[in-house]
Enzyme design. Structure first.
Site, PDB file in Angstrom:
ATOM      1  N   LYS A  69     -66.049 -42.772  16.862  1.00 48.68           N
ATOM      2  CA  LYS A  69     -65.496 -41.965  16.773  1.00 48.68           C
ATOM      3  C   LYS A  69     -64.714 -41.256  16.260  1.00 48.68           C
ATOM      4  CE  LYS A  69     -65.697 -44.896  21.464  1.00 48.68           C
ATOM      5  NZ  LYS A  69     -64.249 -45.615  21.802  1.00 48.68           N
ATOM      6  N   TYR A  82     -69.200 -40.664  29.971  1.00 42.56           N
ATOM      7  CA  TYR A  82     -67.478 -41.635  30.782  1.00 42.56           C
ATOM      8  C   TYR A  82     -68.213 -41.788  32.501  1.00 42.56           C
ATOM      9  CZ  TYR A  82     -65.931 -42.817  26.132  1.00 42.56           C
ATOM     10  OH  TYR A  82     -66.332 -43.051  24.550  1.00 42.56           O
ATOM     11  N   PHE A  92     -56.664 -43.509  32.236  1.00 45.59           N
ATOM     12  CA  PHE A  92     -57.011 -42.909  30.549  1.00 45.59           C
ATOM     13  C   PHE A  92     -57.158 -42.170  30.407  1.00 45.59           C
ATOM     14  CE2 PHE A  92     -59.107 -46.896  30.397  1.00 45.59           C
ATOM     15  CZ  PHE A  92     -60.399 -46.772  30.420  1.00 45.59           C
ATOM     16  N   ARG A 128     -73.499 -55.073  20.035  1.00 45.34           N
ATOM     17  CA  ARG A 128     -72.104 -54.915  20.390  1.00 45.34           C
ATOM     18  C   ARG A 128     -71.991 -56.095  20.178  1.00 45.34           C
ATOM     19  NH1 ARG A 128     -70.575 -51.653  25.251  1.00 45.34           N
ATOM     20  NH2 ARG A 128     -69.714 -53.894  26.604  1.00 45.34           N
ATOM     21  N   ARG A 186     -64.964 -53.931  15.192  1.00 46.54           N
ATOM     22  CA  ARG A 186     -63.290 -53.740  15.643  1.00 46.54           C
ATOM     23  C   ARG A 186     -62.534 -54.670  15.423  1.00 46.54           C
ATOM     24  NH1 ARG A 186     -65.682 -52.298  21.684  1.00 46.54           N
ATOM     25  NH2 ARG A 186     -65.998 -50.237  21.478  1.00 46.54           N
ATOM     26  N   ASN A 227     -60.351 -47.685  19.318  1.00 46.63           N
ATOM     27  CA  ASN A 227     -61.248 -48.565  18.758  1.00 46.63           C
ATOM     28  C   ASN A 227     -63.003 -48.293  17.994  1.00 46.63           C
ATOM     29  OD1 ASN A 227     -63.456 -47.573  20.680  1.00 46.63           O
ATOM     30  ND2 ASN A 227     -62.787 -49.018  21.865  1.00 46.63           N
ATOM     31  N   HIS A 252     -68.371 -45.975  19.561  1.00 45.21           N
ATOM     32  CA  HIS A 252     -68.775 -46.805  20.862  1.00 45.21           C
ATOM     33  C   HIS A 252     -70.663 -46.913  20.623  1.00 45.21           C
ATOM     34  CE1 HIS A 252     -70.247 -46.227  25.217  1.00 45.21           C
ATOM     35  NE2 HIS A 252     -70.637 -46.403  24.624  1.00 45.21           N
ATOM     36  N   GLU A 267     -76.764 -42.169  27.652  1.00 39.43           N
ATOM     37  CA  GLU A 267     -76.375 -41.784  26.509  1.00 39.43           C
ATOM     38  C   GLU A 267     -77.464 -40.917  25.746  1.00 39.43           C
ATOM     39  OE1 GLU A 267     -72.851 -45.266  27.504  1.00 39.43           O
ATOM     40  OE2 GLU A 267     -74.234 -45.030  26.077  1.00 39.43           O
TER      41      GLU A 267
HETATM   42  P1  CMP Z   1     -65.753 -47.691  25.066  1.00 37.66           P
HETATM   43  O1  CMP Z   1     -65.299 -49.270  26.122  1.00 37.66           O
HETATM   44  O2  CMP Z   1     -66.496 -47.762  24.438  1.00 37.66           O
HETATM   45  O3  CMP Z   1     -65.575 -47.085  26.324  1.00 37.66           O
HETATM   46  C1  CMP Z   1     -64.503 -46.669  27.363  1.00 37.66           C
HETATM   47  C2  CMP Z   1     -63.336 -46.053  26.185  1.00 37.66           C
HETATM   48  O4  CMP Z   1     -62.010 -45.999  26.820  1.00 37.66           O
HETATM   49  C3  CMP Z   1     -63.101 -47.599  25.380  1.00 37.66           C
HETATM   50  O5  CMP Z   1     -63.825 -47.633  24.226  1.00 37.66           O
HETATM   51  C4  CMP Z   1     -62.031 -47.126  24.671  1.00 37.66           C
HETATM   52  O6  CMP Z   1     -61.887 -45.919  23.929  1.00 37.66           O
HETATM   53  C5  CMP Z   1     -60.619 -46.354  25.793  1.00 37.66           C
HETATM   54  N1  CMP Z   1     -60.182 -47.303  26.341  1.00 37.66           N
HETATM   55  C6  CMP Z   1     -59.706 -48.410  27.935  1.00 37.66           C
HETATM   56  N2  CMP Z   1     -59.265 -48.472  27.754  1.00 37.66           N
HETATM   57  C7  CMP Z   1     -58.198 -47.632  27.256  1.00 37.66           C
HETATM   58  C8  CMP Z   1     -56.894 -47.463  28.251  1.00 37.66           C
HETATM   59  N3  CMP Z   1     -56.087 -48.622  28.725  1.00 37.66           N
HETATM   60  N4  CMP Z   1     -56.402 -46.907  27.065  1.00 37.66           N
HETATM   61  C9  CMP Z   1     -57.002 -45.852  27.143  1.00 37.66           C
HETATM   62  N5  CMP Z   1     -58.476 -45.218  26.553  1.00 37.66           N
HETATM   63  C10 CMP Z   1     -59.259 -46.739  27.190  1.00 37.66           C
END
Ligand code: CMP
Length: 156
Positions: A11, A51, A59, A87, A104, A114, A117, A128
């Site tokens: 990311k 997404y 969010f 994962r 992570r 984070n 992905h 994807e």
């Molecule tokens: P990922 O699990 O790759 O895909 C969904 C993404 O949404 C997740 O990583 C985070 O980057 C983002 N995400 C999840 N929860 C939150 C949150 N509470 N606030 C902002 N971003 C979020």
């Protein structure tokens, strides 16, 4: 056993943090095979598709704007059970709680930022991969290391 493919995005925060090489290296050392890689600025249309399952979350808008703010590095990795293997290497969503030793867990403190992905299922991976890669951007080749990474009965 058949090899499967999984999609990975480093990311915008991973790019800014200079973690591209570290992340690629971890997947390589594990024994996964890189079959596609490119740097891409994801459009709003691509991110809405990517997404879709999060579109009702609070969010969502921030997520789409963050993911489109800078380029990402998209990759496709292949191997036996590639989705769960990747994962596990990536770790759980919240960096602060992610297992030490995972990407992570070793490099992240945030939930939104984070770093990376990874596809959550084989179906998600297929979807994807199709969002980011054309067929001619994915490569089939035999890996010189395969015979020492998998036993013969695993390779089938
Ligand atoms: P990922 O699990 O790759 O895909 C969904 C993404 O949404 C997740 O990583 C985070 O980057 C983002 N995400 C999840 N929860 C939150 C949150 N509470 N606030 C902002 N971003 C979020």
């Amino acid at each position: 056993m058949a090899s499967t493919q999984t999609a990975v995005l480093v990311k915008p925060d991973g790019l800014q943090r200079g973690l591209i090489g570290e992340i690629i290296s971890r997947f390589e050392r594990k024994g996964l095979k890189l079959v596609g890689i490119k740097m891409v600025e994801m459009s709003e249309q691509m991110l809405n598709k990517w997404y879709a399952e999060h579109q009702d979350k609070g969010f969502f808008d921030d997520l789409v704007s963050f993911m489109g703010s800078r380029p990402v590095v998209a990759m496709v990795w292949e191997g036996i059970e590639a989705v769960p293997v990747v994962r596990k290497l990536v770790g759980t969503t919240l960096g602060r709680e992610a297992e030490a030793g995972s990407i992570r867990g070793d490099f992240g403190m945030s939930q939104a930022f984070n770093l990376i992905h990874a596809s959550s299922s084989n179906e998600a991976a297929e979807r994807e991969i199709n969002i980011v890669f054309d067929d001619d951007e994915l490569f089939e080749y035999s890996s010189a290391l395969e015979c020492v990474i998998y036993a013969e009965e695993e390779r089938g």
